[in-house]
Each structure stands twice: as structure tokens, then as C-alpha cells.
Motif scaffolding. Sequence first.
Motif, PDB file in Angstrom:
ATOM      1  N   UNK A   1      37.069  50.580  40.189  1.00 50.27           N
ATOM      2  CA  UNK A   1      35.723  51.044  40.526  1.00 50.27           C
ATOM      3  C   UNK A   1      35.637  51.148  42.038  1.00 50.27           C
ATOM      4  N   UNK A   2      35.275  52.352  42.525  1.00 50.34           N
ATOM      5  CA  UNK A   2      35.305  52.594  43.964  1.00 50.34           C
ATOM      6  C   UNK A   2      34.014  53.263  44.426  1.00 50.34           C
TER       7      UNK A   2
ATOM      8  N   UNK B   1      36.384  47.460  43.287  1.00 51.50           N
ATOM      9  CA  UNK B   1      36.594  46.374  42.331  1.00 51.50           C
ATOM     10  C   UNK B   1      37.640  46.822  41.333  1.00 51.50           C
ATOM     11  N   UNK B   2      38.641  45.978  41.103  1.00 50.02           N
ATOM     12  CA  UNK B   2      39.697  46.300  40.158  1.00 50.02           C
ATOM     13  C   UNK B   2      39.820  45.190  39.133  1.00 50.02           C
ATOM     14  N   UNK B   3      40.182  45.607  37.921  1.00 47.03           N
ATOM     15  CA  UNK B   3      40.319  44.655  36.829  1.00 47.03           C
ATOM     16  C   UNK B   3      41.646  44.928  36.119  1.00 47.03           C
ATOM     17  N   UNK B   4      42.349  43.847  35.772  1.00 46.65           N
ATOM     18  CA  UNK B   4      43.639  43.936  35.092  1.00 46.65           C
ATOM     19  C   UNK B   4      43.566  43.071  33.832  1.00 46.65           C
ATOM     20  N   UNK B   5      44.046  43.630  32.730  1.00 50.80           N
ATOM     21  CA  UNK B   5      43.983  42.908  31.452  1.00 50.80           C
ATOM     22  C   UNK B   5      45.287  43.114  30.703  1.00 50.80           C
ATOM     23  N   UNK B   6      45.795  42.049  30.103  1.00 51.63           N
ATOM     24  CA  UNK B   6      46.971  42.123  29.236  1.00 51.63           C
ATOM     25  C   UNK B   6      46.719  41.307  27.984  1.00 51.63           C
ATOM     26  N   UNK B   7      47.279  41.789  26.873  1.00 53.14           N
ATOM     27  CA  UNK B   7      47.131  41.066  25.606  1.00 53.14           C
ATOM     28  C   UNK B   7      48.359  41.278  24.731  1.00 53.14           C
ATOM     29  N   UNK B   8      48.805  40.195  24.120  1.00 53.72           N
ATOM     30  CA  UNK B   8      49.871  40.239  23.120  1.00 53.72           C
ATOM     31  C   UNK B   8      49.308  39.710  21.806  1.00 53.72           C
TER      32      UNK B   8
ATOM     33  N   UNK C   1      42.879  38.087  32.022  1.00 54.20           N
ATOM     34  CA  UNK C   1      42.057  39.074  32.737  1.00 54.20           C
ATOM     35  C   UNK C   1      41.906  38.614  34.185  1.00 54.20           C
ATOM     36  N   UNK C   2      42.112  39.555  35.089  1.00 52.09           N
ATOM     37  CA  UNK C   2      42.030  39.252  36.513  1.00 52.09           C
ATOM     38  C   UNK C   2      41.189  40.314  37.180  1.00 52.09           C
ATOM     39  N   UNK C   3      40.223  39.914  37.993  1.00 55.45           N
ATOM     40  CA  UNK C   3      39.340  40.842  38.685  1.00 55.45           C
ATOM     41  C   UNK C   3      39.293  40.487  40.163  1.00 55.45           C
ATOM     42  N   UNK C   4      39.340  41.532  41.009  1.00 51.73           N
ATOM     43  CA  UNK C   4      39.269  41.302  42.451  1.00 51.73           C
ATOM     44  C   UNK C   4      38.394  42.378  43.085  1.00 51.73           C
ATOM     45  N   UNK C   5      37.815  42.044  44.241  1.00 55.36           N
ATOM     46  CA  UNK C   5      36.949  42.971  44.957  1.00 55.36           C
ATOM     47  C   UNK C   5      37.347  43.023  46.419  1.00 55.36           C
TER      48      UNK C   5
ATOM     49  N   UNK D   1      27.856  30.843  54.562  1.00 59.44           N
ATOM     50  CA  UNK D   1      28.539  30.705  53.281  1.00 59.44           C
ATOM     51  C   UNK D   1      28.389  31.878  52.364  1.00 59.44           C
ATOM     52  N   UNK D   2      27.654  32.927  52.767  1.00 53.14           N
ATOM     53  CA  UNK D   2      27.439  34.110  51.924  1.00 53.14           C
ATOM     54  C   UNK D   2      27.789  35.345  52.744  1.00 53.14           C
ATOM     55  N   UNK D   3      28.878  36.035  52.353  1.00 51.63           N
ATOM     56  CA  UNK D   3      29.319  37.213  53.086  1.00 51.63           C
ATOM     57  C   UNK D   3      28.646  38.472  52.555  1.00 51.63           C
ATOM     58  N   UNK D   4      28.861  39.562  53.293  1.00 48.72           N
ATOM     59  CA  UNK D   4      28.347  40.853  52.847  1.00 48.72           C
ATOM     60  C   UNK D   4      28.981  41.251  51.517  1.00 48.72           C
ATOM     61  N   UNK D   5      30.273  40.925  51.321  1.00 52.39           N
ATOM     62  CA  UNK D   5      30.940  41.218  50.055  1.00 52.39           C
ATOM     63  C   UNK D   5      30.321  40.417  48.919  1.00 52.39           C
ATOM     64  N   UNK D   6      29.961  39.161  49.197  1.00 54.11           N
ATOM     65  CA  UNK D   6      29.257  38.376  48.173  1.00 54.11           C
ATOM     66  C   UNK D   6      27.997  39.089  47.721  1.00 54.11           C
ATOM     67  N   UNK D   7      27.279  39.637  48.684  1.00 49.91           N
ATOM     68  CA  UNK D   7      26.034  40.328  48.355  1.00 49.91           C
ATOM     69  C   UNK D   7      26.307  41.575  47.522  1.00 49.91           C
ATOM     70  N   UNK D   8      27.346  42.358  47.887  1.00 43.26           N
ATOM     71  CA  UNK D   8      27.682  43.561  47.121  1.00 43.26           C
ATOM     72  C   UNK D   8      28.043  43.200  45.686  1.00 43.26           C
ATOM     73  N   UNK D   9      28.821  42.159  45.523  1.00 45.14           N
ATOM     74  CA  UNK D   9      29.204  41.728  44.179  1.00 45.14           C
ATOM     75  C   UNK D   9      27.994  41.319  43.365  1.00 45.14           C
TER      76      UNK D   9
END
Length: 796
Positions: free
Chosen positions: A385-386, A405-412, A447-451, A463-471
Motif C-alpha cells: 500500500x503506497x 505499508x507492506x504485508x507478507x503472509x505464508x501458510x502451509x 504474517x508480518x507487516x511493516x510501514x 514518544x509519538x512520531x509522525x509515522x505513528x500518527x499516519x499508522x
Amino acid sequence: MTIKTAKAHRVGMALLAFSIAAASHGQDNLTLEEIVVTAQKRPQSLQDVPLSVSALGGEKMDAAGLNNLEAVSTYVPNFSINQTGISTTISIRGISSGINQGFEQSVGMYVDGIYYGRAQLARAPLFDMERVEVLRGPQGILFGKNSIAGAVSQTSAKPSQDFESRITALYEPEHGEKDLRAVISGGLTDDLAGRLSVMKRDFDGYVDNTSTGKKEPAADEWLVRGQVRWDASDNLALGLKLEQSQFDVSGRNIEVIGDTAGETGVGLSTVYPIFSGGEALDADQNGKRQANGDTSENKTHNATLNIDYQWGEHQVTAITGLAGYEYDELCDCEYTGLNTFTLGLDEAYRQWSQELRIVSPVGEALEYIAGVFYQDSHLEFHDDFNVPTTSALTAVSSALAGYNSQRFFEQDSQLWAAFAQATYHVNDQWSLTLGGRYTTEQKTASRFSQSSTQAPNPDVIPGVTLLDLAENVLRAEPHSEAGKRDEDSFTPLINLQYQISDSAMLYATYTTGFKSGGFDVRSNASSDPAVGVPGAVTSALGQPPSPVGVFEFEEEEATSFELGAKTSLLDDRAELNAAVFRTEYDNLQVSIFDGGLGFNVGNAAAAISQGIELDGRLRASESLTFTAAIGYLDFEFTDYDNGECYFRQAEFEPDTVTNAALDMCSFDGKRQAYTPELTGSLITNYQHQFQGGLVLNADLDLIYSSEYLASPSLDPRLTQDAFVKVNARLALAATDGFWEIALVGKNLTDEAVLTYGAEVPTSATLVGAATGQQGLAYYGFYDRPRSIALQARLQF
């Protein structure tokens, strides 16, 4: 425009009555051709199968130009396939899976005996088929895996010793459709036969994208299937199928169909006049859109080895299957010409399965089928997501500039099952069938998610960044989860049949079904309440609380009752079949809106699906045959408190609001989306042989649906009125079948049919940020308008 609802209801109710009434005008000693199906894993006449089945032959599919399952579904009552923004929904009797790549379908798909549980496979090209069977209601014994709503069994045309070859070409100028197909089949040696099927289809599209100047959705499809069958001995036969296909699509059949400017005074068109579709909510579909480009590239492959061994009077079958696909999509998922965000999705899936079963001979007092099944599968999913730095969303918050924001998922998954079904013929009239399937499955997933953001990321407050606010604005948080689940289930079946006469049979069935639980792919937040954006965002900046996500969900369960009749009439010139059903579903897996951009899966719903299905055939004369079907569906949610509220639902239905902060409303007492009360079809075929070696073949198909809601939020603004589609084919051929030329017309009355609709993502946020008032826009998927194609065929 679609015809008025009341008139369409009358037309739909008349479909079956018309074909039955025509019987009085027929001739004597004309019998219908028997339809053979394998709904119970052995060849049987459709009239002997004690369940609600619709079957469509390959010849009819080719003649009607049915290129995929979505097209086939229009001919089968209480069966629908609908494409959404990022998924495909398959429904039987109102039950389907929500929009989440972690779901397997509630309708089990099977191709030559191999289970296809992933929604993307429903979009694959359909070609050179022997038949497609749609089995309605839970199919928990012989089909088994997750077929809680029903099953769709697809059977490819098989190699034959007799030589057969044909080339078919189709051209439709209005939408730039070009379709070329070739089949060659025959004996390679005395005991070895082969078949090769090849197709190539190009399609320009029917929606004008005024941003790109191109037609959409433009399709490029091809399929190659090779098969061999070796009769190794009188008792042993082996069949091998190898298949690969690709279907790429550029653009979508989406239009922005209006906004709320006429309702509330503001809408997306009043804030951003450049966007397409700023008409009133009752505006007609106009075949135009603005979008920055959507693409979907799909590849599928499969291999099937079928071994049949005649062991005395028993048949032993082993089916080994390898299947997989990859797709890569770019979605301009706010569906307008605005620069807001892009969403990229890619998925890879592979599975292999093994089934071994034994089938007893027919004609004995006790007949049975028993077997074991194993499947191993692996799924990988990633989305991206961009928000560009120039996005209109920066007007909502500067923190969103360059947000990613990117998300990665794997399942067996590993699954084992054992099943058995036995029929005891008490006497010439009564038969009792008992069946059961035990299934155990193990799933492991992560599942792994990063921003990240391109903009500087200072602290807004300590203790609260601009990225925290966007999230927090988007209600998405970086997190990592992993889990393992084990589950098992037993699904029984009891069926009682009463043979009234050689031409009439009654049956009653009790069965259960289940769909396995799993892991949520698309939840934007951690399931751990301790993980999240610092609480200071809520207290100091007035932002909503950090969401709590979902990672694991439980299985669905169903209990079903069905009463039915299969009858032959008028000295086998006519058939009339009926089924009355009631199915109760518990712990339905549903996607619950998280108040931002995501959905959380929960077992949060219960429903009752009940109704009546009728189908019949009539050979009115040597030249004229009618086939008709109609389904009545009464669907009701009985316990669903966490549905997504539609726009202003709190004003119109205040008693339904269950969580105003998260915009949740009760769906209790409401119908599911895509559940018209009545659906039906009437297929008419007329053949006439002229002197001089020519044959006229004429088909006229009427496809009926009563009105239905097209939005998962059950928004009444997105209601599709009742309609009747008219398809027709007029062909002239040589008596020996060497050549045929035909005109093929689809949707001849040019019905504008809305198959899916929803709010334009972020439109409410943009309107609110710009005006401080409530307003948004809507988008919808529309079926193809009228088309007339020229088709030619050579058969050697």
C-alpha cells in the motif's frame, strides 16, 4: 435500463410454466437424451441422483460462448460468481466466502476430481469441457473439503480412439473480441489415445477510461491442455493431463456511478470536480471511468494422473493432482482519476493431492463408495500500500505523504480425510444411504507487516512520531505474528429414497458440512492489544484508539435438510425435478470493518438459507426442445452484530447500530448481498434440416433475476433491479457437420447489470477533510453490454 421489478417477476415465474405448457403441442414417441453426471463419483443418470444438481454440457457452453465459470453461473439458479475490487466471490444458495486471501471458498471447485479451493482459480479460462455440474447444498462426504455451500465439478473432454478435430473462430467487432480454439483427438496406437486443446482469446473491453484513452477491461488469455489415455490391459487404464493457462487483464469493468451530492449537498464531485461519475445516485451506467491504471497478470498450471483398475467387479481409482498459480495485480483501488494511493498484490499457491477410492458394482443390494484423501498446500501473499507524496490524502494528514505499508503472509497446510457412503436397497422401492467423512487438518502461518515514510519523521509529541500518527489515521500498525492450528471434523449424511415408479423418485436428506478455520491475511493490526501506536496519540491528538487485529479464526458449520423429487413425464418426453431445502449456518467467517482501511475476520454470523428449486426439460417436437430452471431463495441473517454500516445508516436505522465508533451495524433479519429471491433460465433449441444438406440450429436463452443488493454493506442505494437477459445463437451448418457459421448474441436487450458495488475508498475521508460534512461516492462493476459476434467452425 433493466425492466421494472414487478414485470420481471412475472416473466421469471412464467419461464418454467411456458415450457411445461408446450407439452400439449408435441408429438408422440419422442424421448429426451439422457444426461449422465458423476455427482456421486460414478456415472449416473441425472434423474437417479438424490440431490439438487444442475448440469451444463460442453456443447452448450461452446455454443453460448461461456468462457469461464462466471458466465456459466448465470444459467444456474441460486449460483453466482461476482468479482470484487481485490477478490472473487462464489455463492450457492446465498452462502459465500468474504474478501480475504486467507479464506478458502465455501463453494468447493473441482476440476477432473482435483480440489481447487482458491478464489482466483474461478477466473481461469474454461474450454473444451465435457460438462460442468453444480451441486447445491453441503457436499461433505464425497467432495468433502470446505464444500459447505455446494460444489462445482468440472470435467474436461477426454481423449477418444475415434479421430476428432475442430477449429472454432469468433469475432465480435464492438468490443474487439477475437477467440480462436482448436482441438485434435484420436488414437495414437491401438491402446493409446491423445487429445490436445488450445485456445487464444483477446478482448479490448467495453468501458472507456478517459484518463488513459483505452478500453477496459482488456483481456489476453491462452490455454494449452494435453491429455493421453493408455488402456494398459483389460483391467487397467491410465490418464494423464497437463495444462497451463494465462489470463492477463488491463483495467476493470468499474464505473463511479454517483455520489451523495444530491442527497447531502456534498460528494466527491463537489470537492474534486475532475473525478468521473459525479451524477445523482440514480444515474445510469454510462460506460465511462477515470482511473490511473489497473493490471492483473495470472498464470495457472496443473497436472492430473488418473489410474482406474477393475478389481473383479469393483473399480479402484487413484487420482494424483498437482496444481498452482501465480498472480500479480496493481489496483488503483479508489477507482477514480484522483491521485490518492496504489495497492499492489501478488500471490503464489501450489498444492498436491492424492485420492484413493473403491466403488462397488451397481445392481447389488448394497452399493458403496469409500476412500482416503490427502492434500498438502503452500500459500504466499504480499501486498504493498503506497501513498505518493503528491496524494490528495495529504490534505487529511501531512503524515501520509510518502507512506508505505507492506504485508507478507505464508501458510502451509496438510489435510487427511477418510470417507465412505453406502446405499442399501431395502426392496424395489426403498433405499437408505448412510455416509460420513472424517477430516483432520493442520495449518501453520505467519504474517508480518511493516510501514515507512519518505517524509522526515519527527516526534509529534514525546514518544509519538509522525509515522505513528499516519499508522493511526489508517488504522494499520507494524506487527509480526505466527501460529499453528489443528482441527478435525466429522460430517455425516442420511438419505432416504422412495421409488414411486420407473419414472418418479422421492428423496429426503440430512447432512452437515464444515469449512475449516484458518489465519487472517488482511488484518491491519496485531491481535495482541499490547501492540499498537502509543496511547498518547489518542489522549493528546484526539485520534481513535489503536485497533486490535485478528490472526486466527475458527471453522464454519452447517446443518442441512432437503426434500426432493425426480420425475419423468409424457412417455419420457419431459422431466420435472424439485427440491425443497433448509440449511442453518453457524459461526460464519465474515470480514468485519476495522474503521480504517482494513477488515478483521471473525466467526460473527449465523444465517438460515431455505427455498425451492425446480428444473425441467421438454422435447416438444422432433425439432424443438425446452430446458427450464427456477430457484426461490429465502435468506436471513439470524445473528450478525458486526456488519459494516452503510452511509447514514445510523440516521435511517438507528436501532441497528451496534458500535458507532467502529461503524458497525446489525444485519439481523436481512438478506445477504447477491441473494435475489428468484433466479431462473429458459433455454430453447430448435433444429431444422433443409433439403440440399443444410441444417438450421437456433438457440434462444432467457436469464432472469429478481432484484438484489450488490453491496456487502447491504446499502439500499446499490440495488440491482430485476432483469431478464436475452442470449441467442443462429447457426447454419452442413449436414455432415464439416462446417458451421453462426451469429452469437449476448445480452441482446442491453441490460445494465450491477454485479458488485461499494463506497469509493477514502472518498468519505476526503469529503470530510475538505468540507467538514458527510459525503462520499460509489463505484460498481457492470456486466458486458449487448454484443453480437460471428462464429465459424470446421470439424474434420
